[in-house]
Design a protein around this motif. Structure first.
Motif, PDB file in Angstrom:
ATOM      1  N   THR A  47       0.833  -1.208   0.000  1.00  0.00           N
ATOM      2  CA  THR A  47       0.000   0.000   0.000  1.00  0.00           C
ATOM      3  C   THR A  47       0.863   1.252   0.000  1.00  0.00           C
ATOM      4  OG1 THR A  47      -1.805  -1.123   1.170  1.00  0.00           O
ATOM      5  CG2 THR A  47      -1.751   1.279   1.283  1.00  0.00           C
ATOM      6  N   LEU A 108      -2.594  -3.104  -7.453  1.00  0.00           N
ATOM      7  CA  LEU A 108      -3.978  -2.695  -7.231  1.00  0.00           C
ATOM      8  C   LEU A 108      -4.049  -1.282  -6.658  1.00  0.00           C
ATOM      9  CD1 LEU A 108      -5.358  -6.028  -5.722  1.00  0.00           C
ATOM     10  CD2 LEU A 108      -5.729  -5.147  -8.025  1.00  0.00           C
ATOM     11  N   VAL A 109      -3.205  -0.999  -5.672  1.00  0.00           N
ATOM     12  CA  VAL A 109      -3.211   0.323  -5.047  1.00  0.00           C
ATOM     13  C   VAL A 109      -2.626   1.371  -5.992  1.00  0.00           C
ATOM     14  CG1 VAL A 109      -2.369   1.689  -3.102  1.00  0.00           C
ATOM     15  CG2 VAL A 109      -3.082  -0.677  -2.741  1.00  0.00           C
ATOM     16  N   SER A 112      -5.184   2.356  -8.779  1.00  0.00           N
ATOM     17  CA  SER A 112      -6.291   3.117  -8.202  1.00  0.00           C
ATOM     18  C   SER A 112      -5.856   4.539  -7.856  1.00  0.00           C
ATOM     19  CB  SER A 112      -6.820   2.420  -6.945  1.00  0.00           C
ATOM     20  OG  SER A 112      -7.431   1.200  -7.259  1.00  0.00           O
ATOM     21  N   THR A 113      -4.686   4.667  -7.208  1.00  0.00           N
ATOM     22  CA  THR A 113      -4.182   5.988  -6.835  1.00  0.00           C
ATOM     23  C   THR A 113      -3.854   6.822  -8.072  1.00  0.00           C
ATOM     24  OG1 THR A 113      -3.215   5.020  -4.830  1.00  0.00           O
ATOM     25  CG2 THR A 113      -2.448   7.204  -5.473  1.00  0.00           C
ATOM     26  N   GLU A 115      -5.077   6.610 -11.142  1.00  0.00           N
ATOM     27  CA  GLU A 115      -6.295   7.059 -11.805  1.00  0.00           C
ATOM     28  C   GLU A 115      -7.022   8.108 -10.978  1.00  0.00           C
ATOM     29  OE1 GLU A 115      -7.271   6.466 -14.830  1.00  0.00           O
ATOM     30  OE2 GLU A 115      -5.526   5.178 -15.159  1.00  0.00           O
ATOM     31  N   GLY A 116      -6.942   7.982  -9.637  1.00  0.00           N
ATOM     32  CA  GLY A 116      -7.549   8.982  -8.777  1.00  0.00           C
ATOM     33  C   GLY A 116      -6.910  10.350  -8.949  1.00  0.00           C
ATOM     34  N   CYS A 147      -8.488  11.649  -3.676  1.00  0.00           N
ATOM     35  CA  CYS A 147      -7.958  10.327  -4.011  1.00  0.00           C
ATOM     36  C   CYS A 147      -8.284   9.262  -2.980  1.00  0.00           C
ATOM     37  CB  CYS A 147      -6.445  10.402  -4.178  1.00  0.00           C
ATOM     38  SG  CYS A 147      -5.916  11.228  -5.666  1.00  0.00           S
ATOM     39  N   TRP A 150     -10.469   6.391  -4.101  1.00  0.00           N
ATOM     40  CA  TRP A 150      -9.753   5.550  -5.056  1.00  0.00           C
ATOM     41  C   TRP A 150      -8.742   4.667  -4.343  1.00  0.00           C
ATOM     42  CZ3 TRP A 150     -10.440   5.751 -10.475  1.00  0.00           C
ATOM     43  CH2 TRP A 150     -11.313   6.757 -10.931  1.00  0.00           C
ATOM     44  N   ILE A 151      -8.017   5.259  -3.383  1.00  0.00           N
ATOM     45  CA  ILE A 151      -7.016   4.497  -2.638  1.00  0.00           C
ATOM     46  C   ILE A 151      -7.677   3.384  -1.844  1.00  0.00           C
ATOM     47  CG2 ILE A 151      -5.346   4.631  -0.751  1.00  0.00           C
ATOM     48  CD1 ILE A 151      -4.707   7.486  -1.688  1.00  0.00           C
ATOM     49  N   THR A 153     -10.427   1.874  -2.501  1.00  0.00           N
ATOM     50  CA  THR A 153     -10.839   0.825  -3.441  1.00  0.00           C
ATOM     51  C   THR A 153      -9.673  -0.108  -3.750  1.00  0.00           C
ATOM     52  OG1 THR A 153     -12.502   2.268  -4.452  1.00  0.00           O
ATOM     53  CG2 THR A 153     -11.761   0.377  -5.745  1.00  0.00           C
ATOM     54  N   GLY A 154      -8.487   0.469  -3.958  1.00  0.00           N
ATOM     55  CA  GLY A 154      -7.312  -0.355  -4.214  1.00  0.00           C
ATOM     56  C   GLY A 154      -6.927  -1.197  -3.016  1.00  0.00           C
TER      57      GLY A 154
END
Length: 227
Positions: A47, A108-109, A112-113, A115-116, A147, A150-151, A153-154
């Motif tokens: 993370t 994954l993180v 997501s970050t 794109e956020g 963000c 989004w974070i 979600t990841g």
């Protein structure tokens, strides 16, 4: 006539009896503690690395143009197939399991970050600049709060990925842990014990997600739907 043979899937009563015995013997806590340590460290390191790289590449365009295609290409490599290599590099100890978990969580993180960061409304940033905000204030007051969903979600996906990495790492080589127990029970045809381990992982996943939802509610108190 039985639809499913108990030899392959056991039965609920036998599974709960074995699960109860697993707990009462204290054996579950030994294996669970090892797997949780591996998964938690993998989730933590993955993370931190994912957020750091996502923010860095999301804010610096030339870095994103240079490294984002490389990271995306590496993402296509099946990490689980590389588990034996990680064990060769890091040995049979906890390091190989943590590394495998962290790698699975990182992607994954990171995505997501990343794109956020890229989805932040430029008009909001321009407006706060006109109000005299510096880069640090923009990051703390606009970028980071925007963000967080989004974070999270990841990280939510990373919870399952971290457990998966730890379990697969224990399959490849270990002397304890829930993954090792599943493998051992499978080779000795102890289907009840296999199902007990799966039930344990299910409960751990639920607890992790419950904790994440609590953190999400605390971090997103400013949103109308969390008031």
């Amino acid at each position: 006539m039985k639809i499913i043979k108990t030899f392959y899937a056991s039965q609920p009563s036998a599974i709960f009896i074995d699960f109860y015995n697993f707990i009462m013997s204290g054996e579950i806590f030994i294996h669970l503690g090892i797997t949780l340590k591996e998964a938690s460290l993998g989730l933590l390191f993955g993370t931190i690395a994912g957020i750091s790289c996502g923010v860095l590449l999301g804010r610096i365009k030339w870095l994103a143009d240079l490294f984002e295609p490389i990271i995306s290409a590496l993402y296509g490599i099946p990490k689980l197939a590389l588990a034996p290599i990680f064990i060769l590099w890091f040995g049979l100890g906890i390091e190989s399991k943590v590394f495998l978990s962290a790698i699975l969580v990182f992607y994954l993180v990171f995505f997501s970050t990343f794109e956020g960061i890229r989805s932040i409304d430029s008009n909001i940033v321009a407006a706060i600049k006109l109000m005299g905000a510096n880069r640090f204030q923009i990051f703390m007051k606009v970028t980071l709060p925007s963000c967080i969903p989004w974070i999270i979600t990841g990280v939510r996906g990373g919870i399952g990925a971290s457990l998966l990495g730890a379990i697969v790492g224990e399959y490849m080589g270990a002397s304890a842990g829930l993954g090792w127990m599943v493998q051992y029970a499978t080779t000795t045809y102890q289907v009840d014990r296999v199902m007990s381990c799966i039930l344990t992982l299910l409960l751990i996943g639920l607890l992790f997600n419950k904790g994440l939802k609590y953190c999400e509610a605390r971090l997103l108190r400013w949103r109308p739907n969390n008031c």
